[in-house]
Design an enzyme around this catalytic site. Sequence first.
Site, PDB file in Angstrom:
ATOM      1  N   VAL A 192       3.307 -19.077 -64.703  1.00  0.00           N
ATOM      2  CA  VAL A 192       3.227 -18.064 -65.760  1.00  0.00           C
ATOM      3  C   VAL A 192       2.184 -16.992 -65.472  1.00  0.00           C
ATOM      4  O   VAL A 192       2.151 -15.963 -66.147  1.00  0.00           O
ATOM      5  CB  VAL A 192       2.909 -18.699 -67.139  1.00  0.00           C
ATOM      6  CG1 VAL A 192       4.037 -19.592 -67.591  1.00  0.00           C
ATOM      7  CG2 VAL A 192       1.585 -19.434 -67.129  1.00  0.00           C
ATOM      8  N   TYR A 193       1.319 -17.211 -64.494  1.00  0.00           N
ATOM      9  CA  TYR A 193       0.293 -16.215 -64.206  1.00  0.00           C
ATOM     10  C   TYR A 193       0.944 -14.967 -63.612  1.00  0.00           C
ATOM     11  O   TYR A 193       1.497 -14.998 -62.511  1.00  0.00           O
ATOM     12  CB  TYR A 193      -0.735 -16.759 -63.211  1.00  0.00           C
ATOM     13  CG  TYR A 193      -1.609 -17.877 -63.733  1.00  0.00           C
ATOM     14  CD1 TYR A 193      -1.593 -18.274 -65.069  1.00  0.00           C
ATOM     15  CD2 TYR A 193      -2.477 -18.555 -62.876  1.00  0.00           C
ATOM     16  CE1 TYR A 193      -2.395 -19.300 -65.524  1.00  0.00           C
ATOM     17  CE2 TYR A 193      -3.289 -19.580 -63.321  1.00  0.00           C
ATOM     18  CZ  TYR A 193      -3.242 -19.954 -64.652  1.00  0.00           C
ATOM     19  OH  TYR A 193      -4.041 -20.979 -65.093  1.00  0.00           O
TER      20      TYR A 193
END
Length: 344
Positions: free
Chosen positions: A61-62
């Site tokens: 998700v980064y």
Amino acid sequence: MEYRQLGASGLKVPALSFGAGTFGGRGPLFGAWGDTDVAGARRLIDICLEAGVNMFDTADVYSGGASEEVLGEAVKGRRDKLILSTKTGLPTGEGPFDAGTSRSRLITATDAALKRLGTDYIDLLQLHAFDAHTPVEEVLATLDTLVQAGKVRYVGVSNFSGWQIMKSLGVADRHGLPRYVANQAYYSLIGRDYEWELMPLGFDQGVGAVVWSPLGWGRLTGKVRRGQPLPDVSRLHETAEFGPPVDDELLFRVIDALDGIAEETGKTIPQIAINWLLRRPTVSSVIIGARNEEQLRQNLGAVGWSLTPEQVAKLDAASATTAAYPYWPYRRQAGFARLNPPAV
């Protein structure tokens, strides 16, 4: 650099590891963390490896996967010299298959992470959040499939409660499935909730803490002061709503204690805050982040020295809060403490 066992596993990890959340710089949250490109990432990784920091942590998700892509490109040609850690499970899209840890999602997400990282195995795969919609047995059986396939070597969790970890460990033991050996958890001088339940669990079950946000979401940099506005450059301006809540009086009480110890030691406030964490039970590694070389070198200065017992006691007292029930009787009442001595 000091190296420690990751929980009860055979994997040795550095006391400090590097968080690649600043790589990529996409989106309102991660864009505020940093926007390090491949060239910048290579330089930071060079400095880390020179200091003995060989573990690098990221997540799918980064920056929408860009963090994994930048990290993978930056470690090309030296993959065998380092430990790659990533996480999956949080939503990456709006579709029904874009979140959670079902068999289908775990396999797909792991294959996608391998591609972005440019590697054929992940040293440590951590589930980024508990998925209440998927049976624990399914999750662990899928992780076992990934381990047996050689795609993953060790497994862990992040942001799980104590009962969620313990249930998973019980299922793993009952069916001979992989045990979680790492718990990537929030822990800092201004956020000691980890000590109430997760620390005793880790001590008893051999689950090592990989600490995220050791500076309390940027509050323990030395730039946040009583009665003063936030500094112009601070992630708190744009991302405070995503971070752990902190009572202002607690924060400034801890800052006052850190200031005094900084005068005694000549160390910076971040170095002292991280050094305190490194002495806590069950902590295997503390994740440090940096937007630039100066920040990284300062954080690396948290190792190679030790706080005195008196300084530790001063920080313990300044950061102490009342635990939630049912934990506070064990801290405050002699009868409970006699039956359940603390892990610390």
